[in-house]
Design a protein around this motif. Structure first.
Motif, short mmCIF file in Angstrom:
data_model
loop_
_atom_site.label_atom_id
_atom_site.label_comp_id
_atom_site.label_asym_id
_atom_site.label_seq_id
_atom_site.Cartn_x
_atom_site.Cartn_y
_atom_site.Cartn_z
N LEU A 1 0.75 -1.08 -0.08
CA LEU A 1 0.01 -0.02 0.04
C LEU A 1 0.79 1.36 0.03
O LEU A 1 1.66 1.25 0.96
CB LEU A 1 -0.90 -0.09 1.26
CG LEU A 1 -1.89 -0.97 1.22
CD1 LEU A 1 -1.66 -2.17 2.11
CD2 LEU A 1 -3.26 -0.69 1.83
N VAL B 1 -1.24 -0.90 -4.31
CA VAL B 1 -2.34 -0.41 -4.08
C VAL B 1 -1.83 1.18 -3.98
O VAL B 1 -1.30 1.40 -2.81
CB VAL B 1 -3.22 -1.02 -3.00
CG1 VAL B 1 -4.70 -0.06 -2.93
CG2 VAL B 1 -3.36 -2.25 -3.25
N ALA C 1 -7.53 7.63 -3.23
CA ALA C 1 -8.37 7.32 -2.20
C ALA C 1 -8.36 8.53 -1.36
O ALA C 1 -9.34 8.86 -0.76
CB ALA C 1 -8.32 6.12 -1.51
N LEU D 1 -8.74 0.07 0.79
CA LEU D 1 -7.78 -0.26 -0.30
C LEU D 1 -7.29 -1.85 0.09
O LEU D 1 -7.08 -2.57 -0.78
CB LEU D 1 -6.76 0.73 -0.25
CG LEU D 1 -6.86 2.30 -0.71
CD1 LEU D 1 -5.74 2.85 -0.36
CD2 LEU D 1 -7.31 2.22 -2.09
#
Length: 249
Positions: free
Chosen positions: A157, A202, A207, A246
């Motif tokens: 992430l 990700v 987001a 996510l």
């Protein structure tokens, strides 16, 4: 028959109540993964029940979940200190790492306390690391994870833009532009090395768009007092509404 009883209990924990394999999840990384910046952050590592790995484990009702992420951890720290819970039975590993390697704390301190030129110069120094040794450090970290947990899905992430480009803000336009350009370069390297390692990258930037520091609904803290360690880190909303979907998606 205490030995048989223990064996049966252990088997139930590993397989779950209906006989299916219970996922084993290990969360690695730095302060962003540990949850520094939320009210629940405690201890030397700043681990928090409000961090996205803890929220994910609770959401998925995981009985085998390990939060090893720690504030201040760089790639070398992950390899040296955080891989102890990984096994061939581990089915999911998440990680957010790289910010410490490029001097995130030093960059943000300079950009808050100094002028535009000093801030931009500090970001450029970080970009030298991003474009230089960071890539190989990330690759080595991902390889070490795969060696310990060869059957796990590795999810990398990334980091959001910590500050919004537009609107009123204590940070100047030049500072904000430089910081976000640096974040973009970091994301590019993280994606490239994750994909090459067979991991899933990700991107956190979409987001968090509109929710950085100086946004209308901030998911990133500004400068916090008296404990400044959570400054420019995701708050509870950032962990819950930004990062958790996510990982869960």
């Amino acid at each position: 028959m205490p030995g048989l009883t223990a064996l049966l209990i252990g088997s139930l924990i590993m397989t779950g109540p209906h006989g299916s394999f219970a996922p084993e999840y290990v969360a690695l990384g730095d302060s962003y993964a540990a949850g520094v910046g939320t009210s629940g952050s405690t201890g030397q590592c700043g681990r928090s029940p409000e961090a996205y790995p803890s929220l994910y484990a609770a959401q998925q009702h995981l009985v085998n979940a390990h939060l090893a992420a720690c504030s201040g951890a760089g790639t070398a720290d992950v390899v040296n200190d955080q891989l102890g819970d990984l096994t061939p039975a581990t089915s999911l590993v998440s990680i957010t790492v790289g910010g410490t390697d490029v001097g995130f704390s030093d960059v943000m301190t300079t950009c808050v306390l100094s002028g535009d030129e000093a801030c931009v110069d500090k970001v450029r120094q970080a970009e030298v690391v991003i474009d230089g040794p960071l890539g190989d450090s990330l690759s080595s970290t991902f390889q070490a994870i795969h060696a310990k947990a060869p059957n796990a899905r590795l999810v990398v992430l990334g980091y959001p833009h910590v500050v919004e480009d537009n609107g009123p803000c204590p940070l100047s336009t030049d500072k904000r532009r430089a910081l976000n350009e640096g974040a973009d370069r970091l994301a590019d390297v993280m994606r490239d090395r994750a994909v090459k390692a067979g991991a899933v990258f990700v991107d956190a930037r979409p987001a968090f768009a509109g929710h950085g520091y100086c946004g209308r609904e901030e998911w990133i803290n500004g400068v916090l007092f008296p404990d400044v360690s959570g400054s420019f880190h995701p708050n509870a909303a950032g962990q819950r509404d930004g990062y958790l979907p996510l990982l869960a998606g």
